[in-house]
Design an enzyme around this catalytic site. Structure first.
Site, mmCIF file in Angstrom:
data_model
loop_
_atom_site.group_PDB
_atom_site.id
_atom_site.type_symbol
_atom_site.label_atom_id
_atom_site.label_comp_id
_atom_site.label_asym_id
_atom_site.label_seq_id
_atom_site.Cartn_x
_atom_site.Cartn_y
_atom_site.Cartn_z
ATOM 1 N N HIS A 53 1.814 4.931 -2.679
ATOM 2 C CA HIS A 53 2.033 6.379 -2.457
ATOM 3 C C HIS A 53 3.398 6.796 -2.993
ATOM 4 O O HIS A 53 3.530 7.855 -3.602
ATOM 5 C CB HIS A 53 1.981 6.691 -0.961
ATOM 6 C CG HIS A 53 0.636 6.541 -0.327
ATOM 7 N ND1 HIS A 53 -0.493 7.180 -0.819
ATOM 8 C CD2 HIS A 53 0.230 5.814 0.732
ATOM 9 C CE1 HIS A 53 -1.536 6.856 -0.043
ATOM 10 N NE2 HIS A 53 -1.122 6.031 0.904
ATOM 11 N N HIS A 102 0.853 -1.211 0.000
ATOM 12 C CA HIS A 102 0.000 0.000 0.000
ATOM 13 C C HIS A 102 0.881 1.251 0.000
ATOM 14 O O HIS A 102 0.694 2.167 -0.825
ATOM 15 C CB HIS A 102 -0.894 -0.006 1.231
ATOM 16 C CG HIS A 102 -1.665 1.266 1.455
ATOM 17 N ND1 HIS A 102 -2.978 1.426 1.080
ATOM 18 C CD2 HIS A 102 -1.291 2.444 2.011
ATOM 19 C CE1 HIS A 102 -3.386 2.657 1.382
ATOM 20 N NE2 HIS A 102 -2.387 3.300 1.951
ATOM 21 N N GLU A 103 1.850 1.331 0.903
ATOM 22 C CA GLU A 103 2.683 2.536 1.009
ATOM 23 C C GLU A 103 3.477 2.782 -0.270
ATOM 24 O O GLU A 103 3.676 3.933 -0.698
ATOM 25 C CB GLU A 103 3.621 2.424 2.213
ATOM 26 C CG GLU A 103 2.912 2.335 3.547
ATOM 27 C CD GLU A 103 1.918 3.459 3.811
ATOM 28 O OE1 GLU A 103 0.913 3.213 4.506
ATOM 29 O OE2 GLU A 103 2.138 4.594 3.316
ATOM 30 N N HIS A 116 -5.168 7.761 -1.841
ATOM 31 C CA HIS A 116 -6.119 6.772 -1.328
ATOM 32 C C HIS A 116 -7.313 6.649 -2.254
ATOM 33 O O HIS A 116 -7.833 7.627 -2.738
ATOM 34 C CB HIS A 116 -6.563 7.149 0.077
ATOM 35 C CG HIS A 116 -5.499 6.870 1.086
ATOM 36 N ND1 HIS A 116 -5.364 7.577 2.257
ATOM 37 C CD2 HIS A 116 -4.506 5.961 1.093
ATOM 38 C CE1 HIS A 116 -4.338 7.121 2.957
ATOM 39 N NE2 HIS A 116 -3.793 6.119 2.254
#
Lengths: 168, 82
Positions: free
Chosen positions: A123, A119-120, A129
Site C-alpha cells: 500500500h 503487505h502494508e 487489495h
C-alpha cells in the site's frame, strides 16, 4: 492486482524509512530484520531502494499504535484489523501503522510481522487489495514461512506496472 | 423481557456485517434512512460487492461463508474506494 485510486506513486526510486517505536513482544533485532526483509520483497523486483534513517522525517514511517492514534482509523484491539498503511505522498503518505495489541511474532504463532509488513508496504508503494487469493495484497492474513516466501506473480506484475523492473 | 438468544445473535450478525461493510466497502453510515429509495437496500448491494471481491457465492445475504470471511484477521485498508 489493483492500483490505488488516482495511481499515486513515489516520484523517486530511492526512499527512506524510519522505525518510530518497537513492540515489546519481539526482540528489536527481530523487528529490524522483519522490516528489512519486507522492504526487500519489493526492492528485489523493482528499481526501488530503501535507506534506514533514525532521527529525521522518512518517506515511510513505521510504528506500532493503539486504538485511536489520531489518523481517523482507530485500531480495534486483538485480531480484526491488524495494520494499515497510507498511499505514497508527503507527510503521513507511505506510513505504516501496526496494531500494538496483536500478537506479533517472527514465526507461525500469532501474526507474523514480516508478512503483515510486506503487505502494508505494498500500500505504501501504491498498490490496493487484490482479489487473487494467492496474492500478498489479498486483504486477509495468511501465514507463509518467511524463509520460504516468494512474492507472487500478481504482486510482481502490479508493482512493476508502477515502478518498472529491477535494474540490478 | 430478556432478548431471545436468536434475536441477540441476529443483532450481533447485523452489527458485524454493517461495520465490515462500512470499514471496507464504503457503506455509508446511513443517518437519513427515510431518504433511501424504495427497494434499494445498500447493505444487500455492498454485500454482493464484498462476496464478488472474495470470490464467494454472490447472494446478497450474510450466509455462513460470508460471515466466516468477515471474521478473518485482515488489513485495515478498504477493499474498494480507497
Amino acid at each position: 492486482y489493483v492500483f490505488t485510486t488516482g495511481n499515486p506513486k513515489w516520484k523517486r526510486n530511492h526512499l527512506t524509512y524510519r522505525i518510530l517505536n518497537y513492540t515489546p513482544k519481539m526482540r528489536q533485532a527481530d523487528v529490524d530484520e522483519a522490516i528489512r526483509k519486507a522492504l526487500s520483497v519489493w526492492s528485489n523486483v523493482t528499481p526501488l531502494t530503501f535507506q534506514k534513517v533514525d532521527n529525521k522525517e522518512a518517506d515511510i514511517m513505521i510504528s506500532f499504535a493503539y486504538r485511536d492514534h489520531r489518523d481517523n482509523s482507530p485500531f480495534d484491539g486483538p485480531n480484526g484489523q491488524l495494520a494499515h498503511a497510507f498511499q505514497p505522498g508527503e507527510g503521513i503518505g507511505g506510513d505504516v501503522h501496526l496494531d500494538e495489541e496483536e500478537a506479533w511474532t517472527k514465526d507461525g504463532r500469532g501474526y507474523n510481522l514480516f508478512i503483515v509488513l510486506a503487505h502494508e508496504l505494498g500500500h505504501s508503494l501504491g498498490l490496493s487489495h487484490s482479489s487473487d487469493p494467492g496474492a500478498l495484497m489479498y486483504p486477509t492474513y495468511s501465514y507463509t514461512d518467511p524463509k520460504e516466501f516468494l512474492l507472487p506473480q500478481d504482486d510482481i506484475d502490479g508493482i512493476q506496472a508502477i515502478y518498472g523492473q529491477s535494474t540490478a | 423481557f430478556p432478548v431471545a438468544p436468536e434475536e441477540e445473535d441476529e443483532g450481533k450478525t447485523l452489527q458485524l456485517v454493517e461495520s465490515y461493510l462500512q470499514n471496507f466497502y464504503d457503506l455509508q453510515r446511513d443517518n437519513q434512512p427515510h431518504l433511501r429509495n424504495k427497494g434499494e437496500n445498500p447493505i444487500v448491494e455492498k454485500l454482493k460487492e464484498m462476496q464478488e471481491f472474495f470470490g464467494l457465492e454472490v447472494t446478497g445475504k450474510p450466509d455462513l461463508d460470508t460471515l466466516e470471511m468477515m471474521k478473518k484477521p485482515r488489513c485495515g485498508i478498504p477493499d474498494i474506494g480507497q
